[in-house]
Design a protein around this motif. Structure first.
Motif, short mmCIF file in Angstrom:
data_model
loop_
_atom_site.label_atom_id
_atom_site.label_comp_id
_atom_site.label_asym_id
_atom_site.label_seq_id
_atom_site.Cartn_x
_atom_site.Cartn_y
_atom_site.Cartn_z
N LEU A 186 0.82 -1.20 0.00
CA LEU A 186 0.00 0.00 0.00
C LEU A 186 0.86 1.26 0.00
O LEU A 186 1.86 1.34 0.71
CB LEU A 186 -0.90 0.03 1.24
N ALA A 187 0.44 2.25 -0.79
CA ALA A 187 1.08 3.57 -0.81
C ALA A 187 0.04 4.61 -0.42
O ALA A 187 -1.17 4.37 -0.52
CB ALA A 187 1.65 3.86 -2.19
N PHE A 188 0.53 5.80 -0.03
CA PHE A 188 -0.36 6.83 0.50
C PHE A 188 0.03 8.20 -0.05
O PHE A 188 1.11 8.72 0.25
CB PHE A 188 -0.28 6.86 2.03
N ASP A 189 -0.85 8.81 -0.84
CA ASP A 189 -0.62 10.18 -1.27
C ASP A 189 -0.54 11.08 -0.06
O ASP A 189 -1.35 10.96 0.88
CB ASP A 189 -1.76 10.66 -2.18
N ALA A 190 0.41 12.01 -0.06
CA ALA A 190 0.64 12.97 1.03
C ALA A 190 1.17 12.28 2.29
O ALA A 190 1.28 12.91 3.33
CB ALA A 190 -0.61 13.78 1.36
N GLY A 191 1.50 11.00 2.18
CA GLY A 191 2.08 10.28 3.32
C GLY A 191 3.57 10.10 3.14
O GLY A 191 4.18 10.63 2.21
N ASN A 192 4.15 9.29 4.02
CA ASN A 192 5.60 9.09 3.98
C ASN A 192 5.96 7.63 4.23
O ASN A 192 6.99 7.33 4.83
CB ASN A 192 6.29 9.98 5.02
N GLU A 227 10.28 3.92 4.32
CA GLU A 227 10.02 5.35 4.41
C GLU A 227 10.14 6.02 3.05
O GLU A 227 10.94 5.61 2.21
CB GLU A 227 11.02 5.98 5.38
N GLY A 228 9.33 7.05 2.82
CA GLY A 228 9.41 7.82 1.59
C GLY A 228 8.04 8.24 1.09
O GLY A 228 7.02 7.66 1.46
N GLY A 229 8.03 9.24 0.23
CA GLY A 229 6.79 9.77 -0.31
C GLY A 229 6.29 8.98 -1.50
O GLY A 229 6.20 9.51 -2.62
N ALA A 231 7.10 1.54 -8.05
CA ALA A 231 6.30 2.66 -7.56
C ALA A 231 7.06 3.96 -7.79
O ALA A 231 8.28 3.96 -8.02
CB ALA A 231 5.99 2.49 -6.07
N TRP A 232 6.34 5.07 -7.73
CA TRP A 232 6.96 6.39 -7.73
C TRP A 232 7.19 6.82 -6.29
O TRP A 232 6.29 6.75 -5.46
CB TRP A 232 6.08 7.43 -8.41
N ARG A 233 8.39 7.29 -5.97
CA ARG A 233 8.69 7.95 -4.70
C ARG A 233 9.07 9.38 -5.05
O ARG A 233 10.15 9.62 -5.62
CB ARG A 233 9.83 7.24 -3.96
#
Length: 427
Positions: A151-157, A173-175, A190-192
């Motif tokens: 899972l990834a999270f927009d505006a998260g880290n 860790e990372g955007g 994924a994009w970071r």
């Protein structure tokens, strides 16, 4: 008397100068115009979303439903054409209907529309010192046969893999944002921020990186002309517009599909940059452009390789009022419409959105800013639809939907704390 006149004249002169400066400051973005604009924007945001920020009501992620005043027992699912669906199970990611349990959730439904499992996604446990869960968005999901999710999270880290019980297996860790996709060879792409990342799916360890500005744009002698179209330049430099690229998808060409794309090789990366209207295929080693196209899509998301050698694209058509799903042949650049709505059956999401062209020719669509998922036949007929209902008038944002075959999950996938989910006992 003369002193009084002088004071009045001074006051009027000061007012005139202040007024003139205010006019020029507003026009030229001088101090304090930017600061006042930020203050006003912040005030309006707090006024509209104080309930969200106090974790009372997710106002930042609610959408007015197209059909309001719905029955109290309405669960959001409507089956229009029994027997016309792809079949299998449906997995949907987005906001949780039970905000007391978790802000985000991933839900699994059987082909009759019944809920059989829900992953309660607790962003706070993944990023305790990070932003509040109600101010990030679960946007990017990959599902595994053992019942776990990446899972990834927009505006998260954080990017994380959680098990079927929603417990973390690993966290990095990372955007990370927008999408997480498996390459079928043990990796996740994924994009970071503005860098493409490949991670080991089992450990979360980063195994490859491709920086957009430093590597992809400079590959093969320099590819700036394709990527630097939102800039203002002069003799010895350039400025990029805010959010100049808005990268929102990356996926690898899987080996089992490679034969359908003779111009590409297994492992080549399909990317989407929304603000450039750009869909491209690049070399995963150095970022060299192999194929690319600006439009005809407008502010697109989620391009996918298809088994027939074409690429499908979620054409949001931001600000144009009607989205569509397109298909492009990279060998000829011929483009056709897979699905578009109508006046009777509107389809539009100005941002976000995922889709999947199914084996039977239907298309599965997550219409994010309508809070709706639906399956449509090749002729455009709606087979079924599901709304993410919040109340009588509003839906929750959905970010992704996947069709999962009945035999996708391992037999022991949902043994959470020793409790087997009965609805999946046969899978």
């Amino acid at each position: 008397m003369i002193d009084r006149i002088a004071k009045v004249a001074f006051f009027l002169g000061a007012v005139t100068l202040a007024t003139l400066y205010g006019i020029f400051a507003a026009r030229s973005d001088w101090f304090p115009a930017p600061q006042l604009a930020v203050a006003e924007s912040t005030f309006q945001d707090l006024k509209e979303n104080w309930q969200n920020d106090l974790a009372l009501v997710p106002t930042r992620h609610l959408i007015e439903a197209r059909v309001t005043q719905r029955p109290e027992d309405y669960n959001g699912f409507q089956l229009h054409e029994p027997g016309a669906a792809q079949g299998g199970m449906l997995i949907v990611a987005g906001l949780s209907p039970d905000q007391d349990t978790s802000v985000h959730a991933v839900s699994l439904y059987d082909e009759t529309g019944n809920l059989v499992h829900r992953w309660a996604v607790d962003y706070a446990s993944l990023d305790p010192e990070g932003p509040k869960p109600q101010n990030v968005m679960l946007h990017g999901m990959e599902v595994f046969p053992d019942g776990s999710l990446a899972l990834a999270f927009d505006a998260g880290n954080r990017l994380a893999r959680v098990d079927a019980c929603s417990e973390p297996l690993w966290i990095t860790e990372g955007g990370y944002h927008h999408s997480v996709t498996s390459d079928g060879a043990g990796g996740l792409w994924a994009w970071r921020d503005e860098t493409i990342i490949r991670l080991d799916a089992e450990t979360g360890e980063v195994t490859n990186t491709l920086d957009l500005r430093q590597q992809i744009m400079q590959a093969d002698g320099g590819q700036e002309g394709v990527f630097s179209i939102r800039t203002v330049g002069w003799e010895d430099g350039m400025d990029y517009a805010p959010d100049a690229f808005h990268a929102n998808d990356v996926e690898a060409l899987r080996p089992e599909m490679a034969a359908a794309f003779p111009m590409f090789e297994a492992g080549d990366l399909l990317i989407s940059l929304r603000e450039l209207n750009l869909v491209a295929v690049i070399d995963p080693e150095d970022g060299r452009l192999i194929w690319w196209r600006h439009g005809p899509w407008h502010k697109q998301h989620d391009p996918d390789f298809l088994p027939d050698g074409t690429i499908s694209v979620y054409d949001n058509r931001m600000a144009l009022g009607a989205s569509r799903i397109l298909r492009i042949d990279p060998a000829t650049n011929a483009t056709t419409v897979i699905y578009e709505g109508s006046e009777e059956e509107p389809f539009y999401t100005f941002q976000r959105g995922k889709h999947e062209v199914l084996a039977n020719g239907n298309v599965l669509v997550a219409e994010s800013q309508a809070g709706r998922v639906f399956e449509a036949a090749p002729d455009g007929r709606l087979v079924w639809e599901r709304e993410a209902v919040w109340d009588a008038d509003r839906n929750l944002v959905v970010t992704e939907a996947r069709n999962i075959t009945d035999d996708f999950f391992e037999a022991s996938a949902f043994d959470c704390a020793g409790v087997r989910i009965a609805a999946l006992a046969g899978h």
